[in-house]
Scaffold this active site. Sequence first.
Site, PDB file in Angstrom:
ATOM      1  N   HIS A 172     -52.079  59.079 -14.897  1.00  0.00           N
ATOM      2  CA  HIS A 172     -51.101  58.164 -15.226  1.00  0.00           C
ATOM      3  C   HIS A 172     -49.551  58.865 -15.365  1.00  0.00           C
ATOM      4  O   HIS A 172     -48.910  58.840 -16.163  1.00  0.00           O
ATOM      5  CB  HIS A 172     -51.227  57.694 -16.439  1.00  0.00           C
ATOM      6  CG  HIS A 172     -52.451  56.784 -16.739  1.00  0.00           C
ATOM      7  ND1 HIS A 172     -52.605  55.842 -15.552  1.00  0.00           N
ATOM      8  CD2 HIS A 172     -53.248  56.634 -17.550  1.00  0.00           C
ATOM      9  CE1 HIS A 172     -53.774  55.270 -15.890  1.00  0.00           C
ATOM     10  NE2 HIS A 172     -54.179  55.706 -17.444  1.00  0.00           N
ATOM     11  N   GLU A 232     -55.483  46.885 -15.267  1.00  0.00           N
ATOM     12  CA  GLU A 232     -54.363  47.530 -14.564  1.00  0.00           C
ATOM     13  C   GLU A 232     -54.445  47.200 -13.249  1.00  0.00           C
ATOM     14  O   GLU A 232     -55.060  47.742 -12.308  1.00  0.00           O
ATOM     15  CB  GLU A 232     -54.643  48.999 -14.789  1.00  0.00           C
ATOM     16  CG  GLU A 232     -54.653  49.259 -16.334  1.00  0.00           C
ATOM     17  CD  GLU A 232     -55.347  50.668 -16.150  1.00  0.00           C
ATOM     18  OE1 GLU A 232     -54.746  51.501 -15.980  1.00  0.00           O
ATOM     19  OE2 GLU A 232     -56.550  50.648 -17.100  1.00  0.00           O
ATOM     20  N   HIS A 235     -50.602  48.936 -18.649  1.00  0.00           N
ATOM     21  CA  HIS A 235     -51.803  49.418 -19.509  1.00  0.00           C
ATOM     22  C   HIS A 235     -52.107  48.690 -21.056  1.00  0.00           C
ATOM     23  O   HIS A 235     -52.683  49.495 -21.753  1.00  0.00           O
ATOM     24  CB  HIS A 235     -51.391  51.125 -19.649  1.00  0.00           C
ATOM     25  CG  HIS A 235     -53.026  51.747 -19.681  1.00  0.00           C
ATOM     26  ND1 HIS A 235     -53.826  51.658 -20.783  1.00  0.00           N
ATOM     27  CD2 HIS A 235     -53.565  52.662 -19.033  1.00  0.00           C
ATOM     28  CE1 HIS A 235     -54.956  52.088 -20.445  1.00  0.00           C
ATOM     29  NE2 HIS A 235     -54.672  53.102 -19.338  1.00  0.00           N
TER      30      HIS A 235
HETATM   31  C1  BGC Z   1     -58.248  55.068 -16.904  1.00  0.00           C
HETATM   32  C2  BGC Z   1     -59.340  55.492 -18.031  1.00  0.00           C
HETATM   33  C3  BGC Z   1     -58.490  56.282 -19.138  1.00  0.00           C
HETATM   34  C4  BGC Z   1     -57.302  55.338 -19.472  1.00  0.00           C
HETATM   35  C5  BGC Z   1     -56.373  56.157 -20.598  1.00  0.00           C
HETATM   36  C6  BGC Z   1     -57.398  54.144 -17.865  1.00  0.00           C
HETATM   37  O1  BGC Z   1     -56.552  53.692 -16.643  1.00  0.00           O
HETATM   38  O2  BGC Z   1     -58.913  54.532 -16.008  1.00  0.00           O
HETATM   39  O3  BGC Z   1     -60.012  56.126 -17.528  1.00  0.00           O
HETATM   40  O4  BGC Z   1     -59.257  57.120 -19.978  1.00  0.00           O
HETATM   41  O5  BGC Z   1     -56.533  54.710 -18.600  1.00  0.00           O
HETATM   42  O6  BGC Z   1     -56.008  55.588 -21.708  1.00  0.00           O
END
Ligand code: BGC
Length: 367
Positions: A125, A331, A194
């Site tokens: 991210h 997402e 998210h």
């Molecule tokens: C990921 C997860 C991760 C989460 C974080 C998601 O986009 O795929 O693996 O733990 O984001 O909050």
Amino acid sequence: MTMRWLTVMLLSMTTAMAAHGSVTKASFGTTPDGTAVDVYTLKSDTVEARITNYGARIVSIKTADKNGKVADVVLGYDTLAGYLADTAYFGAVVGRYGNRIAHGEFKLDGKTYHLPINNGGNSLHGGTTGFDKHVWKAREVPEGVELTLVSKDGDQGYPGTLTAHVRYTLHHNALRIDYSASTDKDTVVNLTNHSYFNLGGIGSGTILNDEIMIAADKYTPADVGLIPTGELAPVEGTPMDFRKATVIGKRIHDNFEQLKIAGGYDQNWVLRGSNGEIKTAARVHDPVSGRVLTVTTTEPGVQFYTGNFLDGTLHGPGGVAYGKNTGLCLETQHFPDSPNHPSFPTTELKPGQSRHSTTTFTFSTEK
Ligand code: BGC
């Protein structure tokens, strides 16, 4: 008289009435370095969505169930302090690269770039200070708010100064997100939202009894670090098959390697239809409240994540504890680790180009 005019002027500055709804701005507090943060309330005839410019985040979405009872259907916090301490990307726009880049490394134009490692051995991210942790500039637009962030050349290791715009607009029961990005040097970009949805309302339990349909015949299997192997595997005959609406909890504990690795669902599905064209990605139905969420997108993929890493340590309004599986994320995105997979749709962006994508979250009910 003067006071009246002042009131009228102030109201018109903070409230933009549009054909089908209203937008109101209020203070959401200040960050430790003294930057002011606001929260925008978008109201339509059926939905109220609150958006903050801290991380371009969705704070809440309130909508009625099949009996008319209104509840907040996204996990969030009631104060800015909650978001400042957040570790789960609640409601956030993640970037510059949403999801993972293997070993925090990629090559572009023959040069290797290094990103912060913040998830196992990988970069997740956008790095340690991703777009979710920035205060974006905000301006009201008809039926919504547009947020802008300028990420400097070298920010979190990424090349090029990237200008990102995220526009949230609410029209009746549809919250639309328009993303756009441009750069002054070759770079990579993958922006998504998210939000964790719980259609029963936050605090109503897990999402395991919801039914979900994902419009995908294939998914991208991942290794133990959740990095795609590069294969596009058929969903057929596996617990990843959501072509027909299926209860989420039905197969989540199956002895299937991908589910074991992620402790639930946390993979990218390859959406049917063309990259760049709007299409249905997923539909979620909570049989108890009757609420339905339909997600459409121009993106080629969607990460379906069942909140496997939530462990009850984060708390929402009224002290509600966010435990495992109390929210699900959809997402919409380019595939994880695309910069290291030339066969995946490209996430590269060059100067002079502009990257656009659109995702909508539409809320309805079903008896
Ligand atoms: C990921 C997860 C991760 C989460 C974080 C998601 O986009 O795929 O693996 O733990 O984001 O909050």
